[in-house]
Design an enzyme around this catalytic site. Structure first.
Site, short mmCIF file in Angstrom:
data_model
loop_
_atom_site.label_atom_id
_atom_site.label_comp_id
_atom_site.label_asym_id
_atom_site.label_seq_id
_atom_site.Cartn_x
_atom_site.Cartn_y
_atom_site.Cartn_z
N GLU A 237 0.84 -1.20 0.00
CA GLU A 237 0.00 0.00 0.00
C GLU A 237 0.87 1.24 0.00
O GLU A 237 1.86 1.35 0.69
CB GLU A 237 -0.99 0.03 1.16
CG GLU A 237 -2.08 1.10 1.01
CD GLU A 237 -2.83 1.03 -0.32
OE1 GLU A 237 -2.29 1.54 -1.34
OE2 GLU A 237 -3.94 0.48 -0.36
N ASN A 238 0.47 2.14 -0.92
CA ASN A 238 1.19 3.41 -1.14
C ASN A 238 2.64 3.15 -1.55
O ASN A 238 3.55 3.88 -1.17
CB ASN A 238 1.12 4.30 0.10
CG ASN A 238 -0.30 4.70 0.42
OD1 ASN A 238 -1.08 5.03 -0.47
ND2 ASN A 238 -0.66 4.64 1.69
N GLY A 316 -5.50 -2.20 -3.97
CA GLY A 316 -6.36 -2.32 -2.81
C GLY A 316 -7.56 -1.39 -2.83
O GLY A 316 -8.61 -1.69 -2.25
N ASP A 317 -7.42 -0.24 -3.50
CA ASP A 317 -8.54 0.70 -3.61
C ASP A 317 -9.25 0.57 -4.95
O ASP A 317 -9.92 1.48 -5.40
CB ASP A 317 -8.04 2.14 -3.40
CG ASP A 317 -6.98 2.54 -4.42
OD1 ASP A 317 -6.58 1.70 -5.26
OD2 ASP A 317 -6.54 3.71 -4.38
N HIS A 435 -7.01 -7.85 -37.18
CA HIS A 435 -6.76 -6.72 -38.07
C HIS A 435 -7.22 -5.43 -37.40
O HIS A 435 -8.19 -5.41 -36.64
CB HIS A 435 -7.41 -6.91 -39.43
CG HIS A 435 -8.92 -6.95 -39.41
ND1 HIS A 435 -9.70 -5.83 -39.34
CD2 HIS A 435 -9.77 -8.01 -39.48
CE1 HIS A 435 -10.98 -6.19 -39.36
NE2 HIS A 435 -11.05 -7.50 -39.43
N HIS A 482 -0.25 -11.02 -47.78
CA HIS A 482 1.03 -10.35 -47.56
C HIS A 482 1.26 -9.37 -48.70
O HIS A 482 0.94 -9.64 -49.86
CB HIS A 482 2.19 -11.36 -47.46
CG HIS A 482 2.48 -12.14 -48.70
ND1 HIS A 482 3.33 -11.68 -49.70
CD2 HIS A 482 2.05 -13.35 -49.10
CE1 HIS A 482 3.42 -12.57 -50.65
NE2 HIS A 482 2.65 -13.61 -50.33
N ASP A 507 -0.96 -14.11 -53.31
CA ASP A 507 -0.63 -13.50 -52.02
C ASP A 507 -1.63 -13.87 -50.93
O ASP A 507 -1.30 -13.81 -49.74
CB ASP A 507 -0.58 -11.98 -52.15
CG ASP A 507 0.58 -11.48 -52.99
OD1 ASP A 507 1.44 -12.30 -53.35
OD2 ASP A 507 0.62 -10.27 -53.29
#
Length: 518
Positions: A237-238, A316-317, A435, A482, A507
């Site tokens: 925490e923090n 935690g928050d 895509h 491609h 292709d």
């Protein structure tokens, strides 16, 4: 319902003791823990005197005799729910039950069951001091092979998270505990906070030392951090702590890199010492990156002030901007021994996370493949991902292992239509070809309708008369093509340069071949 679930778990706990005896003997005589028959992580920790008070997994049992539910899914079409269990006691998830229940619609994960007798089940997290209520993760976002079985992991995107604010047995007010999770270094970011572990019971930041959770990501809270990460850190925490000073004091700790499966481990005596470890969940042992005193760069951490809630996927928050992957994790009462940690890591490695699917070279879901170009210029080139973009490049038997892995895909049922296919990256679990602005990218599955459609392709006979062509699900006149070594969805003639009619039929025709990566 509570009683009906309690009896199997009590039986599980009792039977696990038999396996734990084997583990005790193995530890006593120095036999590697992977050799202790029938011992799974919570059996191992129980034998070491630090039993699990929480055991969560979508993939497998964490007790050798557990035969209950792993998680619950909810169907979008009618809101119905189903518990997903195991194929056998002590075994692997029955993913086929999920596939059948969710066929023709989509599902989210609404609950992750605690396999311990404590019943510390996780449900979708409510609103907190830093975020609105979360949503459930898509149930099919993270397919993976574990122990030779097709199962699913938990893929967290921003705005998703799970929690239990009313737990039993979890450390509070300076109590000692350990925890680990199996996660992934390929699906991370620098936002707060992909955590698993002990958190506040009111979804708010109540001060220093009120959390004790593993954090995994690329957020460097205290500078300096070395390398690019992601790092295994302690969210107390923090602050995300890599040492008692907050910042890394270990210049060799540059993070795990893009390992597809990572074991992340934290243990804390709640008074004056915590330790961080990590390992490749596919091979090898654990590396300790820090072992020393509680944070000294601010007050409130010695002793700790844990509140005993369990959080997964957020801070935690409910700071919920992070992304991450979760396959399994446990929390213990007391600090496990290093020998027990090593034994658990050996068991994780033995499972074979991300192993071969057992099928190759076809478009059957679950088959591993490579896709080879058929145009005369490029018959040695294959679709591979490079810097998140799909390209074609030459792959040969002498290519690097990384190049071979980048050119290997796992065929999955189409994310938007099960009669079509989607292509999951072999070495980036949960990332699919999709895509975007007509170009093919490798991106993590988010569960949105747009993503599902963009990542679904429908096979047809090769337009050149050779191999297979793949039509875009949501642009059916455009096919996987491609062009100038990049990969697009393209029509036969059009306003975009990659829609050129020249050699279009060649292709867009691909040979579905055996995979380059094993």
């Amino acid at each position: 319902m509570v009683l009906s679930r309690a009896f199997p778990r009590l039986r599980t706990t009792a039977l696990a003791a038999l396996s734990a005896l084997v583990t005790v003997l193995a530890l006593a005589v120095g036999i590697p823990q992977a050799q202790a028959a029938g011992s799974l992580p919570c059996d191992i920790y129980a034998a070491a005197g630090t039993p699990c008070v929480a055991a969560h997994s979508l993939a497998r049992a964490l007790y050798s005799s557990y035969n209950g539910s792993l998680y619950q899914v909810q169907r979008a079409s009618d809101g119905a729910t189903r518990d997903i269990g195991l194929l056998a006691a002590g075994g692997y998830a029955n993913a086929a039950a999920q596939d059948s229940f969710c066929a023709g619609t989509t599902c989210i994960i609404t609950k992750i069951y605690d396999q311990s007798a404590r019943h510390n089940d996780l449900t979708v997290e409510g609103a907190g001091g830093a975020g609105a209520a979360d949503v459930g993760a898509p149930a099919d976002a993270l397919p993976v092979t574990v122990g030779g079985h097709q199962v699913y992991g938990l893929e967290i995107s921003a705005g998703m998270g799970y929690r239990d604010n009313s737990t039993s047995g979890v450390a509070v007010n300076g109590g000692a505990e350990g925890m680990y999770m199996v996660t992934s270094g390929t699906h991370v970011n620098g936002s707060c906070c992909f955590d698993y572990g002990n958190a506040e019971t009111n979804n708010k930041d109540t001060g220093n030392g009120h959390m004790d959770a593993i954090n995994f990501g690329t957020e460097c809270w205290f500078s300096p951090c070395y390398g690019q990460g992601p790092w295994v850190q302690a969210d107390l925490e923090n602050g995300l702590f890599q040492s008692d000073l907050g910042h890394s004091t270990n210049s060799s700790n540059t993070g795990t890199g893009a390992l597809p499966f990572v074991t992340a481990l934290l243990k804390n005596n709640g008074q004056n010492h915590f330790a961080l470890k990590w390992g490749n969940a596919q091979s090898g042992g654990l590396t300790t990156t820090y072992s020393g005193s509680e944070p000294t760069n601010a007050s409130g951490y010695s002793p700790m002030h844990q509140e005993g809630a369990i959080v997964l996927g957020t801070g935690g928050d409910n700071s919920n901007g992070s992304i991450g992957s979760f396959f399994e994790g446990v929390m213990t009462s007391g600090i496990p021994t290093d020998a027990a940690d090593n034994a658990v890591q050996a068991n994780i490695v033995s499972v074979g996370y991300g192993g071969a699917t057992g099928s190759t070279g076809t478009l059957t879901p679950g088959s591993e493949i490579s896709l080879k170009a058929t145009t005369s210029c490029c018959t040695g080139d294959y679709i591979r991902h490079q810097n998140d973009t799909a390209v074609i490049s030459a792959i040969t038997s002498s290519s690097s292992a990384l190049d071979k892995s980048d050119a290997t895909w796992i065929v999955r049922r189409g994310l938007a239509d099960a009669s079509c296919v989607s292509f999951e990256s072999r070495n980036y679990p949960g990332d699919f070809l999709r895509h975007y602005n007509y170009q093919l990218l490798r991106q993590p599955m988010t569960g949105t309708t747009q993503y599902r459609q963009d990542a679904t392709f429908c096979p047809t006979t090769g337009k050149s008369g050779t191999g297979t062509s793949f039509a875009s699900y949501n642009y059916p006149a455009k096919f996987l093509r491609h062009y100038d070594y990049n990969v697009y969805i393209a029509s036969d003639g059009g306003s975009n340069t990659w829609d050129s009619a020249t050699s279009w039929t060649d292709d867009v025709s691909w040979v579905v071949s055996a995979p380059w990566a094993p």
